[in-house]
Design a protein around this motif. Structure first.
Motif, PDB file in Angstrom:
ATOM      1  N   HIS A   1       0.941  -1.064   0.058  1.00 28.83           N
ATOM      2  CA  HIS A   1      -0.107  -0.209  -0.214  1.00 28.83           C
ATOM      3  C   HIS A   1       0.800   1.133   0.000  1.00 28.83           C
ATOM      4  O   HIS A   1       0.358   2.277   0.470  1.00 28.83           O
ATOM      5  N   GLY A   2       1.919   0.702  -0.448  1.00 28.04           N
ATOM      6  CA  GLY A   2       3.065   2.501  -0.520  1.00 28.04           C
ATOM      7  C   GLY A   2       3.642   2.870   1.290  1.00 28.04           C
ATOM      8  O   GLY A   2       4.399   3.975   0.698  1.00 28.04           O
ATOM      9  N   PHE A   3       3.708   1.975   1.844  1.00 26.95           N
ATOM     10  CA  PHE A   3       3.991   2.332   3.254  1.00 26.95           C
ATOM     11  C   PHE A   3       5.296   1.782   3.478  1.00 26.95           C
ATOM     12  O   PHE A   3       5.099   0.278   3.908  1.00 26.95           O
ATOM     13  N   THR A   4       6.372   2.050   3.028  1.00 24.43           N
ATOM     14  CA  THR A   4       7.739   1.333   3.036  1.00 24.43           C
ATOM     15  C   THR A   4       8.638   2.174   4.076  1.00 24.43           C
ATOM     16  O   THR A   4       9.272   0.633   4.495  1.00 24.43           O
ATOM     17  N   HIS A   5       8.486   2.674   4.719  1.00 24.01           N
ATOM     18  CA  HIS A   5       9.834   3.243   5.335  1.00 24.01           C
ATOM     19  C   HIS A   5       9.881   2.432   6.585  1.00 24.01           C
ATOM     20  O   HIS A   5      10.786   1.862   7.831  1.00 24.01           O
ATOM     21  N   ALA A   6       7.728   2.028   7.702  1.00 24.41           N
ATOM     22  CA  ALA A   6       8.828   1.754   8.492  1.00 24.41           C
ATOM     23  C   ALA A   6       9.089   0.053   8.841  1.00 24.41           C
ATOM     24  O   ALA A   6       9.085  -0.306   9.533  1.00 24.41           O
ATOM     25  N   PRO A   7       8.139  -0.790   7.822  1.00 18.52           N
ATOM     26  CA  PRO A   7       8.591  -1.595   7.809  1.00 18.52           C
ATOM     27  C   PRO A   7      10.548  -2.311   7.583  1.00 18.52           C
ATOM     28  O   PRO A   7      10.356  -2.907   8.653  1.00 18.52           O
TER      29      PRO A   7
ATOM     30  N   ARG B   1      -3.175   2.951  11.739  1.00 15.61           N
ATOM     31  CA  ARG B   1      -3.240   4.079  11.203  1.00 15.61           C
ATOM     32  C   ARG B   1      -3.660   4.233   9.892  1.00 15.61           C
ATOM     33  O   ARG B   1      -3.616   5.295  10.169  1.00 15.61           O
ATOM     34  N   THR B   2      -2.271   3.658   9.291  1.00 17.90           N
ATOM     35  CA  THR B   2      -2.509   4.329   8.200  1.00 17.90           C
ATOM     36  C   THR B   2      -2.724   2.808   7.118  1.00 17.90           C
ATOM     37  O   THR B   2      -3.778   4.296   5.967  1.00 17.90           O
ATOM     38  N   LEU B   3      -3.204   1.605   7.593  1.00 16.72           N
ATOM     39  CA  LEU B   3      -3.983   1.236   6.601  1.00 16.72           C
ATOM     40  C   LEU B   3      -5.709   1.118   6.278  1.00 16.72           C
ATOM     41  O   LEU B   3      -6.384   0.522   5.748  1.00 16.72           O
ATOM     42  N   THR B   4      -5.907   2.309   7.768  1.00 17.52           N
ATOM     43  CA  THR B   4      -7.609   2.656   7.519  1.00 17.52           C
ATOM     44  C   THR B   4      -7.810   4.506   6.989  1.00 17.52           C
ATOM     45  O   THR B   4      -8.985   4.908   7.456  1.00 17.52           O
ATOM     46  N   ARG B   5      -6.739   4.618   6.252  1.00 12.16           N
ATOM     47  CA  ARG B   5      -6.866   6.046   5.189  1.00 12.16           C
ATOM     48  C   ARG B   5      -7.552   5.502   4.203  1.00 12.16           C
ATOM     49  O   ARG B   5      -7.348   4.532   3.649  1.00 12.16           O
ATOM     50  N   ALA B   6      -8.111   6.456   3.564  1.00 16.60           N
ATOM     51  CA  ALA B   6      -9.370   6.173   2.520  1.00 16.60           C
ATOM     52  C   ALA B   6      -8.064   6.369   1.413  1.00 16.60           C
ATOM     53  O   ALA B   6      -7.735   5.673   0.283  1.00 16.60           O
ATOM     54  N   SER B   7      -6.358   7.223   1.542  1.00 19.61           N
ATOM     55  CA  SER B   7      -5.801   6.969   0.813  1.00 19.61           C
ATOM     56  C   SER B   7      -4.773   6.066   0.244  1.00 19.61           C
ATOM     57  O   SER B   7      -3.972   6.064  -0.542  1.00 19.61           O
ATOM     58  N   ALA B   8      -5.061   5.452   1.225  1.00 22.29           N
ATOM     59  CA  ALA B   8      -3.784   3.490   1.740  1.00 22.29           C
ATOM     60  C   ALA B   8      -5.009   2.569   0.370  1.00 22.29           C
ATOM     61  O   ALA B   8      -4.483   1.634  -0.126  1.00 22.29           O
ATOM     62  N   HIS B   9      -6.479   2.802  -0.264  1.00 21.95           N
ATOM     63  CA  HIS B   9      -7.120   2.140  -0.757  1.00 21.95           C
ATOM     64  C   HIS B   9      -7.955   2.884  -1.921  1.00 21.95           C
ATOM     65  O   HIS B   9      -7.696   1.842  -2.750  1.00 21.95           O
ATOM     66  N   ALA B  10      -7.986   4.381  -1.687  1.00 23.84           N
ATOM     67  CA  ALA B  10      -7.905   4.387  -3.206  1.00 23.84           C
ATOM     68  C   ALA B  10      -7.254   4.922  -3.846  1.00 23.84           C
ATOM     69  O   ALA B  10      -6.668   5.815  -4.462  1.00 23.84           O
ATOM     70  N   THR B  11      -6.744   4.145  -4.177  1.00 25.64           N
ATOM     71  CA  THR B  11      -5.275   3.466  -5.975  1.00 25.64           C
ATOM     72  C   THR B  11      -6.068   2.901  -7.008  1.00 25.64           C
ATOM     73  O   THR B  11      -6.592   2.455  -6.802  1.00 25.64           O
TER      74      THR B  11
END
Length: 419
Positions: free
Chosen positions: A336-342, A405-415
């Motif tokens: 979903h585009g979040f690579t820094h924290a992992p 916190r991140t994967l419950t945002r609309a921006s994480a799924h509306a791609t």
């Protein structure tokens, strides 16, 4: 609601649509495009009459104070390439605009604001029909078959390890590791766990964690008991016994991992289509995320029980489940585009395991016996499995909190769906 807000009056005007204050007026003045104001001012237009003492000021219209137009100018690229209002809503949320902020634009939430921006955005009539629509992801035969490949090759490699000895066993192990690695990369290149970041910054960390699951326990037990020389010379599995059950269970779990990620993507997209506020979507998306995570852990536990029974190896539920949870969350966030924290969390977990091994071996140096005290205490209390369980469990819990916190945002799924 009218799309044009250029007719907003100054404070005190009878036709004012709602409460107004100096902060809102100053914000709109700063946000308004200078070019729009210049274009609206025609040559020869009489100056705005000023009020004299004792007379009531004449209300004047602000031609450049269209808040939605100013917002559209800031996010012009987003508005022009969007094929659905949901895409604009997700982009606005990613830039920090919330439902409360949308009230400044005289809208009840971000979704209604996005609908107006989508309706007012200029588009190329020829290019718009060819854009991919914002649709629900569908299961494809290619990624379904690719997720079966790592488990099948790993099962073949484990079988070869049990049927060979000596140098042929080493060759079988190397060939099997290479084949499984390539199969995992192919399985993760497509489908719901695919990512657009092809740099693979976490490959070394994941390789270390999987290698520790194979060899770490035997090596840690040897170091804690006095070194490799303390092991029996004729052990069936060699100097450092291989624990193949966790690796086989993890590769087989590529199938449930992909399906759980697909389930989350489908259900979240449907919730996004029916939600009318960002908080409403976040509230409905959190149970979906936790449900997908729980389903994966249950599938991994079932596969581990099956594998340990077939290979006649002791069950390693704590360390395998925590490692599987960590890898699943890392890949879910990366897709979903979040690579820094992992990457940071994987680095911390791998460093913790490496530090534990290094401390035990460094304690054999003269005067350095104190280095092994914390690790030895953990091993004496919970066995060799305590080190990977604590390291991977803490990392997985951290990522789970971050994911809620991140994967419950609309921006994480509306791609847009990848072709």
């Amino acid at each position: 609601m009218s799309s044009g807000l250029g007719g907003l009056d100054r404070p005190g005007a009878p036709t004012s649509p709602g409460p107004w204050d100096e902060r809102s007026e100053g914000w709109l003045t700063a946000e308004s495009d200078a070019g729009e104001r210049t274009a609206d001012a025609q040559p020869g237009t009489p100056a705005t009459p000023t009020s004299t003492p004792g007379t009531r000021p004449t209300p004047t219209r602000r031609t450049g104070a269209d808040p939605v137009k100013a917002l559209m100018h800031r996010h012009r690229d987003l508005c022009e390439r969007a094929v659905d209002p949901l895409e604009i809503a997700a982009g606005l949320e990613a830039h920090g605009i919330t439902d409360r902020t949308a009230s400044r634009f005289l809208h009840r939430d971000v979704f209604s604001l996005a609908e107006e921006m989508y309706a007012r955005a200029p588009r190329d009539a020829e290019a718009a029909p060819g854009a991919p629509p914002l649709t629900t992801p569908r299961a494809r035969a290619d990624w379904i078959l690719l997720t079966l490949l790592p488990g099948a090759l790993c099962a073949a490699a484990v079988t070869a390890l049990h049927l060979t000895h000596g140098e042929s066993r080493l060759i079988a192990a190397a060939a099997g590791a290479l084949a499984v690695t390539l199969a995992v990369r192919a399985a993760l290149a497509r489908g719901p766990l695919a990512t657009t970041d092809h740099r693979h910054p976490a490959t070394a960390r994941v390789s270390w964690l999987v290698a520790y699951a194979l060899l770490g326990e035997g090596l840690l037990r040897a170091a804690a008991s006095g070194g490799p020389d303390a092991l029996p010379a004729g052990a069936a599995e060699g100097p450092w016994p291989l624990t193949t059950a966790p690796a086989l269970a993890l590769t087989l779990s590529c199938v449930p991992a992909a399906w759980c990620a697909h389930f989350l993507a489908v259900r979240a997209r449907r919730k996004l289509s029916s939600s009318r506020a960002l908080e409403e979507f976040a509230t409905s998306a959190k149970p979906l995320l936790l449900g997908a995570f729980t389903l994966y852990l249950c599938a991994l536990a079932a596969l581990l029980a099956l594998v340990t029974t077939a290979l006649d190896q002791p069950a390693t539920y704590p360390q395998t489940l925590t490692l599987g949870a960590l890898l699943f969350l890392c890949r879910l966030l990366a897709s979903h585009g979040f690579t820094h924290a992992p990457v940071l969390v994987l680095t911390a977990a791998a460093s913790a395991e490496a530090t534990a091994l290094a401390a035990l071996f460094a304690a054999r140096l003269p005067g350095c016996a104190w280095l092994a005290t914390p690790v030895q205490a953990l091993v004496d209390t919970g066995g060799p499995a305590a080190i990977p369980t604590i390291a991977c469990g803490t990392a997985a819990l951290t990522l789970l909190l971050h994911a809620t916190r991140t994967l419950t945002r609309a921006s994480a799924h509306a791609t847009r769906d990848q072709p």
